[in-house]
Design a protein around this motif. Sequence first.
Motif, short mmCIF file in Angstrom:
data_model
loop_
_atom_site.label_atom_id
_atom_site.label_comp_id
_atom_site.label_asym_id
_atom_site.label_seq_id
_atom_site.Cartn_x
_atom_site.Cartn_y
_atom_site.Cartn_z
N LYS A 1 0.83 -1.21 0.00
CA LYS A 1 0.00 0.00 0.00
C LYS A 1 0.87 1.26 0.00
O LYS A 1 0.55 2.24 -0.68
N ILE B 1 2.30 1.73 -3.53
CA ILE B 1 1.27 2.24 -4.45
C ILE B 1 1.03 3.72 -4.18
O ILE B 1 0.90 4.52 -5.11
N ALA B 2 0.98 4.13 -2.92
CA ALA B 2 0.76 5.54 -2.58
C ALA B 2 1.91 6.40 -3.09
O ALA B 2 1.68 7.48 -3.66
N ALA C 1 3.90 5.73 -5.62
CA ALA C 1 3.83 5.76 -7.09
C ALA C 1 2.75 6.73 -7.56
O ALA C 1 2.97 7.52 -8.49
N VAL C 2 1.58 6.69 -6.94
CA VAL C 2 0.49 7.58 -7.34
C VAL C 2 0.88 9.05 -7.08
O VAL C 2 0.65 9.92 -7.93
N LEU C 3 1.47 9.33 -5.92
CA LEU C 3 1.88 10.70 -5.63
C LEU C 3 2.97 11.17 -6.59
O LEU C 3 3.00 12.32 -7.01
N VAL D 1 3.43 10.17 -9.76
CA VAL D 1 2.82 10.45 -11.07
C VAL D 1 2.03 11.75 -11.02
O VAL D 1 2.13 12.58 -11.94
N LEU D 2 1.29 11.97 -9.97
CA LEU D 2 0.54 13.22 -9.85
C LEU D 2 1.48 14.42 -9.77
O LEU D 2 1.23 15.46 -10.38
#
Length: 94
Positions: A19, A22-23, A25-27, A29-30
């Motif tokens: 988790k 994933i957090a 990676a998402v941050l 990309v954003l």
Amino acid sequence: MAKVLTEDRLNRPGGAPLKAAIAVAVLGVLGMLIVDHGPWSKPKVQPAFMASYSSTGEAARAAGAKVMPTEPKLQVEPEPPVPKPVHPVNPAPE
């Protein structure tokens, strides 16, 4: 039996690192999207009549650089220092 396996997979420990990855990676990309496509990153295109210099050489001279031509190449390049083959490995059939 299938229900027990599904419940075990859902309740198994060790999901915190996944988790967190994933957090991150998402941050990431954003963050890249915001930096690359934000309102401050628009290209400033200048029309040709507003450009100060018409060539790179003029701009370099204006900045104080000394522009010199490159040295011409020799007419006959020296042969590279490699051994010359005496006989071909596979002679052509005649």
